[in-house]
Enzyme design. Structure first.
Site, PDB file in Angstrom:
ATOM      1  N   CYS A  74      14.126 122.136  79.683  1.00 17.17           N
ATOM      2  CA  CYS A  74      12.847 121.610  80.148  1.00 17.17           C
ATOM      3  C   CYS A  74      12.387 120.561  79.156  1.00 17.17           C
ATOM      4  O   CYS A  74      12.232 120.858  77.962  1.00 17.17           O
ATOM      5  CB  CYS A  74      11.823 122.742  80.240  1.00 17.17           C
ATOM      6  SG  CYS A  74      10.146 122.201  80.625  1.00 17.17           S
ATOM      7  N   CYS A 192      12.867 114.715  83.687  1.00 19.21           N
ATOM      8  CA  CYS A 192      12.560 116.108  84.036  1.00 19.21           C
ATOM      9  C   CYS A 192      13.806 116.684  84.689  1.00 19.21           C
ATOM     10  O   CYS A 192      14.420 116.031  85.549  1.00 19.21           O
ATOM     11  CB  CYS A 192      11.369 116.174  84.992  1.00 19.21           C
ATOM     12  SG  CYS A 192      11.036 117.823  85.666  1.00 19.21           S
TER      13      CYS A 192
END
Length: 272
Positions: A74, A192
């Protein structure tokens, strides 16, 4: 130690794109993937929230699963928490992800690079320090994509990508012209891990000449290198994957089936 699993976590299902790259590079390894969707989205929350969740997840993966390494799949959690986690767990190899600005700058011929990411990632001090360090190599057109990661996650439940496509169109349009001519964006960085699962839609929007960069393969190579250094590579596969979630297990299992293309054991619910 070599038979212990590698922990991988994300705020949702996006980190499955990193898990996919890890499995390709390390097919004999065991993995525990944790989807923290009950506390998502990280990219629209403050650093204190992300740090607290990252610390809790690391403790859980160490104490319950005995992980030998941790991959923070992440971008937002890496930006906010990787330094804290490395300080608190100096004996644990920890690999984070960050937007591939440096390879993008090197690959760009127009010296104009697009970057899409969550607001938490692209407004972080660490991201901006990285961008400023490369400002003499390329111009970065940075676009926060509020709601896109969540839309990608929800598309698993609805089997409908229309919201994902709409948001991708809005955000790429806001960035300006893509292409290989002077002044155009010729390289797009996916900041992302969720966005990898929208890459086909993005490619149609920006055109076939635009290079799209993600971070899964570099993370896998770094993880392999750290395990080799530590002498903890598993050479007795085949590897297996255990899925854990704070959200709805069926959603994580469906996402793994859809995007990774393999059958998995039933996902486990972790209440934390």
């Amino acid at each position: 130690m070599s038979l212990q699993p590698i922990g991988v976590f994300d705020s949702g299902i996006g980190g499955l794109s990193v898990l996919q790259a890890l499995q390709a590079a390390l097919p004999l390894e065991h993995f525990v993937y944790l989807d923290d969707s009950l506390y998502a989205p990280y990219g629209e929350r403050d650093d204190a929230h992300v740090i607290a969740r990252s610390r809790a997840i690391t403790q859980y993966l160490r104490h319950t699963h005995g992980i030998k390494a941790l991959v923070i799949a992440c971008n937002t959690a890496t930006m906010a928490a990787v330094a804290r986690l490395r300080a608190e767990h100096p004996d644990l190899p920890i690999v984070g992800v960050e937007p591939g600005l440096k390879p993008a700058a090197a690959a760009s011929h127009t010296q104009r690079v697009g970057v899409i990411g969550t607001r938490g990632t692209v407004t972080s001090a660490k991201f901006n320090a990285l961008r400023l360090s490369l400002q003499d190599q390329a111009e970065f057109v940075v676009q926060p994509c509020d709601g896109l990661a969540d839309a990608i996650s929800r598309s698993v439940e609805t089997q409908d990508d229309s919201k994902v496509i709409s948001l991708c169109a809005d955000y790429t349009c806001a960035m300006g012209r893509f292409g290989i001519n002077p002044g155009e964006i010729d390289t797009l960085v996916l900041g992302c891990t969720h966005y990898v699962f929208a890459q086909a839609h993005l490619a149609k929007l920006v055109g076939p000449e635009v290079r799209i960069l993600s971070t899964g393969e570099p993370v896998a190579r770094r993880t392999q290198h750290l395990l080799e250094q530590a002498g903890t590579l598993n050479r007795n596969g085949p590897g297996r994957v255990q899925l854990v979630t704070t959200g709805e297990p069926a959603v994580l299992q469906a996402a793994a089936r859809r995007w990774l293309g393999f059958a998995t054991d039933e996902a486990v619910r972790w209440i934390a």
